[in-house]
Design a protein around this motif. Structure first.
Motif, PDB file in Angstrom:
ATOM      1  N   TYR A   1      -5.217  -0.711  11.757  1.00 37.00           N
ATOM      2  CA  TYR A   1      -4.940   0.284  10.723  1.00 37.00           C
ATOM      3  C   TYR A   1      -6.256   0.917  10.285  1.00 37.00           C
ATOM      4  O   TYR A   1      -7.326   0.375  10.529  1.00 37.00           O
ATOM      5  CB  TYR A   1      -4.253  -0.359   9.516  1.00 37.00           C
ATOM      6  CG  TYR A   1      -2.888  -0.924   9.820  1.00 37.00           C
ATOM      7  CD1 TYR A   1      -1.736  -0.176   9.599  1.00 37.00           C
ATOM      8  CD2 TYR A   1      -2.755  -2.212  10.338  1.00 37.00           C
ATOM      9  CE1 TYR A   1      -0.480  -0.704   9.879  1.00 37.00           C
ATOM     10  CE2 TYR A   1      -1.504  -2.743  10.621  1.00 37.00           C
ATOM     11  CZ  TYR A   1      -0.371  -1.986  10.388  1.00 37.00           C
ATOM     12  OH  TYR A   1       0.859  -2.503  10.669  1.00 37.00           O
TER      13      TYR A   1
ATOM     14  N   GLU B   1      -2.512   5.250   9.846  1.00 37.06           N
ATOM     15  CA  GLU B   1      -3.396   5.813   8.833  1.00 37.06           C
ATOM     16  C   GLU B   1      -2.706   5.735   7.486  1.00 37.06           C
ATOM     17  O   GLU B   1      -1.636   6.298   7.288  1.00 37.06           O
ATOM     18  CB  GLU B   1      -3.749   7.253   9.163  1.00 37.06           C
ATOM     19  CG  GLU B   1      -4.679   7.885   8.133  1.00 37.06           C
ATOM     20  CD  GLU B   1      -5.036   9.328   8.468  1.00 37.06           C
ATOM     21  OE1 GLU B   1      -5.743   9.530   9.471  1.00 37.06           O
ATOM     22  OE2 GLU B   1      -4.566  10.223   7.747  1.00 37.06           O
ATOM     23  N   ILE B   2      -3.317   5.029   6.559  1.00 41.37           N
ATOM     24  CA  ILE B   2      -2.723   4.806   5.239  1.00 41.37           C
ATOM     25  C   ILE B   2      -3.655   5.395   4.189  1.00 41.37           C
ATOM     26  O   ILE B   2      -4.837   5.053   4.132  1.00 41.37           O
ATOM     27  CB  ILE B   2      -2.510   3.304   4.980  1.00 41.37           C
ATOM     28  CG1 ILE B   2      -1.579   2.712   6.054  1.00 41.37           C
ATOM     29  CG2 ILE B   2      -1.945   3.080   3.591  1.00 41.37           C
ATOM     30  CD1 ILE B   2      -1.416   1.223   5.950  1.00 41.37           C
ATOM     31  N   LYS B   3      -3.129   6.277   3.339  1.00 40.23           N
ATOM     32  CA  LYS B   3      -3.930   6.957   2.317  1.00 40.23           C
ATOM     33  C   LYS B   3      -3.770   6.310   0.945  1.00 40.23           C
ATOM     34  O   LYS B   3      -2.670   5.972   0.530  1.00 40.23           O
ATOM     35  CB  LYS B   3      -3.541   8.430   2.228  1.00 40.23           C
ATOM     36  CG  LYS B   3      -4.106   9.300   3.335  1.00 40.23           C
ATOM     37  CD  LYS B   3      -3.856  10.779   3.037  1.00 40.23           C
ATOM     38  CE  LYS B   3      -4.493  11.666   4.092  1.00 40.23           C
ATOM     39  NZ  LYS B   3      -4.320  13.106   3.788  1.00 40.23           N
ATOM     40  N   PHE B   4      -4.898   6.163   0.275  1.00 42.26           N
ATOM     41  CA  PHE B   4      -4.933   5.815  -1.144  1.00 42.26           C
ATOM     42  C   PHE B   4      -5.292   7.105  -1.881  1.00 42.26           C
ATOM     43  O   PHE B   4      -6.471   7.376  -2.150  1.00 42.26           O
ATOM     44  CB  PHE B   4      -5.975   4.736  -1.407  1.00 42.26           C
ATOM     45  CG  PHE B   4      -5.645   3.385  -0.836  1.00 42.26           C
ATOM     46  CD1 PHE B   4      -5.177   2.374  -1.650  1.00 42.26           C
ATOM     47  CD2 PHE B   4      -5.804   3.134   0.520  1.00 42.26           C
ATOM     48  CE1 PHE B   4      -4.873   1.127  -1.136  1.00 42.26           C
ATOM     49  CE2 PHE B   4      -5.519   1.891   1.055  1.00 42.26           C
ATOM     50  CZ  PHE B   4      -5.047   0.880   0.228  1.00 42.26           C
TER      51      PHE B   4
ATOM     52  N   VAL C   1       0.817  -1.208   0.000  1.00 40.24           N
ATOM     53  CA  VAL C   1       0.000   0.000   0.000  1.00 40.24           C
ATOM     54  C   VAL C   1       0.854   1.263   0.000  1.00 40.24           C
ATOM     55  O   VAL C   1       0.512   2.261  -0.634  1.00 40.24           O
ATOM     56  CB  VAL C   1      -0.953   0.000   1.211  1.00 40.24           C
ATOM     57  CG1 VAL C   1      -1.777   1.282   1.245  1.00 40.24           C
ATOM     58  CG2 VAL C   1      -1.856  -1.219   1.166  1.00 40.24           C
TER      59      VAL C   1
ATOM     60  N   LYS D   1     -12.090   1.130   8.259  1.00 46.38           N
ATOM     61  CA  LYS D   1     -11.364   0.482   9.365  1.00 46.38           C
ATOM     62  C   LYS D   1     -12.228  -0.637   9.914  1.00 46.38           C
ATOM     63  O   LYS D   1     -13.433  -0.732   9.627  1.00 46.38           O
ATOM     64  CB  LYS D   1     -11.035   1.486  10.456  1.00 46.38           C
ATOM     65  CG  LYS D   1     -12.235   2.056  11.197  1.00 46.38           C
ATOM     66  CD  LYS D   1     -11.781   2.948  12.342  1.00 46.38           C
ATOM     67  CE  LYS D   1     -12.990   3.453  13.138  1.00 46.38           C
ATOM     68  NZ  LYS D   1     -12.569   4.262  14.315  1.00 46.38           N
TER      69      LYS D   1
ATOM     70  N   CYS E   1      -9.369  -3.661   5.510  1.00 52.91           N
ATOM     71  CA  CYS E   1      -8.334  -2.967   6.268  1.00 52.91           C
ATOM     72  C   CYS E   1      -7.953  -3.816   7.484  1.00 52.91           C
ATOM     73  O   CYS E   1      -8.825  -4.149   8.296  1.00 52.91           O
ATOM     74  CB  CYS E   1      -8.863  -1.604   6.718  1.00 52.91           C
ATOM     75  SG  CYS E   1      -7.703  -0.636   7.679  1.00 52.91           S
TER      76      CYS E   1
ATOM     77  N   HIS F   1     -13.339   6.897   4.811  1.00 49.58           N
ATOM     78  CA  HIS F   1     -12.415   6.173   5.689  1.00 49.58           C
ATOM     79  C   HIS F   1     -12.883   4.729   5.789  1.00 49.58           C
ATOM     80  O   HIS F   1     -14.068   4.427   5.660  1.00 49.58           O
ATOM     81  CB  HIS F   1     -12.397   6.803   7.086  1.00 49.58           C
ATOM     82  CG  HIS F   1     -11.829   8.183   7.125  1.00 49.58           C
ATOM     83  ND1 HIS F   1     -10.657   8.489   7.773  1.00 49.58           N
ATOM     84  CD2 HIS F   1     -12.281   9.346   6.585  1.00 49.58           C
ATOM     85  CE1 HIS F   1     -10.411   9.787   7.640  1.00 49.58           C
ATOM     86  NE2 HIS F   1     -11.391  10.318   6.928  1.00 49.58           N
TER      87      HIS F   1
ATOM     88  N   PHE G   1      -7.744   3.044   6.624  1.00 54.88           N
ATOM     89  CA  PHE G   1      -7.482   3.558   5.290  1.00 54.88           C
ATOM     90  C   PHE G   1      -8.274   4.836   5.063  1.00 54.88           C
ATOM     91  O   PHE G   1      -9.392   4.988   5.551  1.00 54.88           O
ATOM     92  CB  PHE G   1      -7.869   2.540   4.215  1.00 54.88           C
ATOM     93  CG  PHE G   1      -7.066   1.271   4.228  1.00 54.88           C
ATOM     94  CD1 PHE G   1      -5.832   1.199   4.850  1.00 54.88           C
ATOM     95  CD2 PHE G   1      -7.536   0.133   3.587  1.00 54.88           C
ATOM     96  CE1 PHE G   1      -5.080   0.033   4.838  1.00 54.88           C
ATOM     97  CE2 PHE G   1      -6.808  -1.043   3.571  1.00 54.88           C
ATOM     98  CZ  PHE G   1      -5.581  -1.099   4.205  1.00 54.88           C
TER      99      PHE G   1
END
Length: 402
Positions: A334, A309-312, A275, A367, A330, A365, A336
């Motif tokens: 974590y 926190e992981i951004k697309f 990711v 999760k 997710c 978001h 997203f």
């Protein structure tokens, strides 16, 4: 005819050979077409051979070979009478060949290619056998075109450095595309990979091969029934393989489209570390993968990043459909963020515990929900809904900062 550059033949059912000579004609041994670049043949039901083998070196500038729907085609070059077609292999002497397509030619005997291909398309090529080539007779890497446990016989991997598009379809025997050999298969120019109905294929990439996929834009996998992994886990790579794979990150910096459909033994798509490099991902479709439990996996329970926190950043369309065993998009711990998401479909995913929310900036978001046992029943968990645009923004529950 010496100035011929392109030859297109379509629907010539009575044609058995494109070019032939009388046995007493000796002049054909010196024939050469120095400007011939394209050979395109399709829907020739009686065609058995394209050229006599005496012309195997007569096309030095050939760049494109396209063969489709020739059910009786046996050989590109007709063998001299009495030759053993399984022992004396025909080397397609086309050093400038760039595009090679062989589609629905089920009786074609395998042949050897030494060229820096840019596009390779193989579909329903059920050759009688894949020949074993003495590598000492060839001074560079080579591809043997056929249907076998391995698609390619690789010695150094550099032959693939120019490959931009690879399409493999209806290859019933294929288990491995390329082995994780002593020297890494280099795919730094590959932009498009499509693998369709290769029923026995076990995995797509080795960890070392993945490291060279910096230009991959589109990945489509469909109908690969025995596929268990897209990327072979590092602990399953032989100790004789190249380098320290533990230090090589999985990276797809230009991957924009992923579609994985009807791979019934697949349990996870990618490790979570993928990711962090998926900055260009715009479209993700996962459908009809009956045993899929996770889209992104935390390998061996290890944390791959301290940033939860992981951004697309560019993902616009997300579809999760008919995934009976899917538990999470997710991973737990974590969450997203999808700033650009405009289309979301989640359908027939009864065990999914991932919820979707919207914040004040209209970012979606994702999760794991608060449910502790079984599938979550909170409003945020979606099982059979389609959201898009403003409707999604007004329907999803509000995201609460933790």
């Amino acid at each position: 005819m010496l100035h011929l550059q392109e030859l297109y033949i379509d629907c010539c059912d009575g044609l058995e050979q494109i070019i032939g000579f009388a046995q007493e004609d000796e002049n054909h041994y010196s024939l050469c077409w120095p400007k011939w670049k394209t050979l395109w043949i399709e829907n020739c039901r009686s065609l058995k051979y394209v050229f006599p083998d005496t012309l195997s070196e007569a096309l030095p500038q050939l760049e494109c070979v396209y063969l489709k729907n020739c059910p009786h085609l046996v050989l590109i070059y007709n063998q001299t009478e009495g030759k053993d077609v399984t022992g004396n292999h025909i080397l397609l002497n086309v050093p400038f060949l760039q595009n090679l397509s062989v589609i629905n030619c089920p009786h074609l005997t395998c042949f050897v290619v030494q060229a820096q291909l840019e596009k390779l398309y193989l579909s329903n090529v059920t050759c009688r056998q894949l020949c074993n080539i003495d590598v000492l007779t060839l001074n560079q890497d080579y591809i043997i075109v056929g249907d076998h446990e391995e698609v390619f016989q690789v010695q150094g991997g550099h032959l693939f450095s120019s490959l931009q598009e690879l399409h493999l379809e209806y290859l019933s025997k294929v288990q491995i595309i390329w082995k994780d050999v002593a020297q890494v298969v280099t795919l730094q120019n590959l932009t498009t990979l499509e693998i369709i109905d290769c029923k026995k294929l076990r995995y797509i990439f080795s960890p070392t091969t993945v490291c060279s996929l910096s230009q991959l834009v589109s990945l489509q996998i469909k109908g690969c029934e025995e596929l268990e992994r897209i990327i072979l886990p590092k602990d399953q790579v032989s100790s004789s393989s190249h380098g320290d794979i533990g230090l090589q990150p999985i990276s797809f910096p230009n991957l924009a489209t992923i579609s994985v459909t009807n791979c019934e033994n697949l349990k996870t798509l990618f490790p979570l570390g993928f990711v962090s490099s998926a900055h260009q991902l715009k479209y993700l479709m996962v459908k009809q993968n009956l045993k899929l439990e996770q889209v992104f996996e935390v390998e061996d329970g290890r944390e791959v990043t301290t940033k939860k926190e992981i951004k697309f950043d560019k993902l616009e369309r997300l579809a999760l459909e008919e995934l009976a065993c899917l538990v999470e998009l997710c991973p737990k711990g974590y969450h997203f963020v999808f700033p650009a998401l405009t289309f979301l479909i989640v359908r027939e995913c009864p065990n999914m515990t991932t919820g979707f929310f919207i914040d004040s900036n209209h970012f979606v978001h994702s999760k794991k929900t608060e449910a502790t046992e079984g599938p979550a029943t909170a409003q945020s968990t979606v099982h059979n809904y389609m959201f898009w645009g403003s409707f999604m923004r007004s329907t999803l529950p509000h995201y609460m900062e933790e």
